[in-house]
Scaffold this active site. Sequence first.
Site, PDB file in Angstrom:
ATOM      1  N   THR A 316       0.943  -1.213  -0.102  1.00  0.00           N
ATOM      2  CA  THR A 316       0.063   0.017   0.087  1.00  0.00           C
ATOM      3  C   THR A 316       0.633   1.101   0.027  1.00  0.00           C
ATOM      4  OG1 THR A 316      -1.855   1.193   1.177  1.00  0.00           O
ATOM      5  CG2 THR A 316      -0.238  -0.114   2.649  1.00  0.00           C
ATOM      6  N   HIS A 368       2.387 -11.725  14.196  1.00  0.00           N
ATOM      7  CA  HIS A 368       3.841 -12.336  15.063  1.00  0.00           C
ATOM      8  C   HIS A 368       3.491 -13.745  15.120  1.00  0.00           C
ATOM      9  CE1 HIS A 368       7.146 -12.111  17.127  1.00  0.00           C
ATOM     10  NE2 HIS A 368       6.891 -11.254  18.276  1.00  0.00           N
TER      11      HIS A 368
END
Length: 397
Positions: A316, A368
């Site tokens: 993006t 994560h």
Amino acid sequence: MQELKVPSVGESIVEVEIGAWLKKEGEAFLADEPLVELITDKATLELPAPFAGTLKKILKAQGETARVGEAIALLEAGKAEAQAPTQVSEEASPEPLAMPAAERVMREAGVSPEEVVGTGLGGRILKEDVERYLEERAASSRPAEPAPPPAAPLPSPQAPADRPWRVDEAVPMTPLRRRIAERLLQARQTTAMLTTFNEADMSAVIALRRELGEAFQKKHGVKLGFMSFFVKAVVQALKEIPELNAEIRDGTIVYHRYYDIGIAVGGGEGLVVPVLRDADRLSFAEIEKQIADFAERARTKKLKPEELMGGTFTITNGGIYGSLNSTPLLNPPQVGILGMHAIQERPVAREGQVVIRPMMYLALSYDHRIVDGREAVTFLRRVKELIENPVRLLLEV
């Protein structure tokens, strides 16, 4: 009499919102001519006529919802062959020709075709012509003092009796905006998202574009932008750090051995993410052409649902809006997204000297649960290295 039904418009989409009808009841149409807009949670589509005929009855009005397979109109075949050509013949009518989208905008704004100068083929009026006319008309009649908001305002609870201009305007969320909201909330609630930052010196890419940009555009018919460099860099980094090209599925980690890169682009109703399939097999020119095509069709709501599905990683670019730095949100089930930002000249240290360089902050958000900090930092550093030394993108070193 035949029913016009909502077709299957993509995986997992079972319901659509009826947009603007491009034909009125009793109006003739040609085969494949757009009849109505269908708004999904991924894109806005135009439903073409299955044959030439006449729109007899509208069963679902604009703003109503309909399920896939449900009838939304009744069509009569066979009576349009003689009528429809007269609608596209300049000699048959003294009025200027207009594209369906332009007709819709004129109808909604109460504008007659004679007021608009068409710039299309044969003087045909395009939607852009009508929008430009409306902007010019509004500018010429704009009052010196700001006017209260249009539409039907709602009294604001913060509006004292002596301040009637303090109003609120309630606008229903479109299916696309609702879907964007759901996805953003899902990203926050279902992922263990972290973001790591770095910055890249854009000097080499800028110099390369300056040197080869004109020749590139002459040969390929498209500008050499920054995004193709980043797509190439991301693909190379994903090959080296496969944890960022993966997803969690049914308690397992699925590593993708292909590279479908989502490119976030601003559409008419919000941000959409069309996907570059097999980006590792695309040339710089092919990447730039596809991105330009995505951007144009996002603006005109012509993207297909299947073009917005899938993707193994997303890029993006908030820099086109002036963003200096930000934390991009993941696009589940993807586990990584790269945020590009505005290029800004800043003082940096080089070989003991302070010099001015065009710098861009880069942000990598990652899940994560799959990606450890070591992999994330290594990935982002690799992207930085490739952007600062773009010849490596060609040699894959």
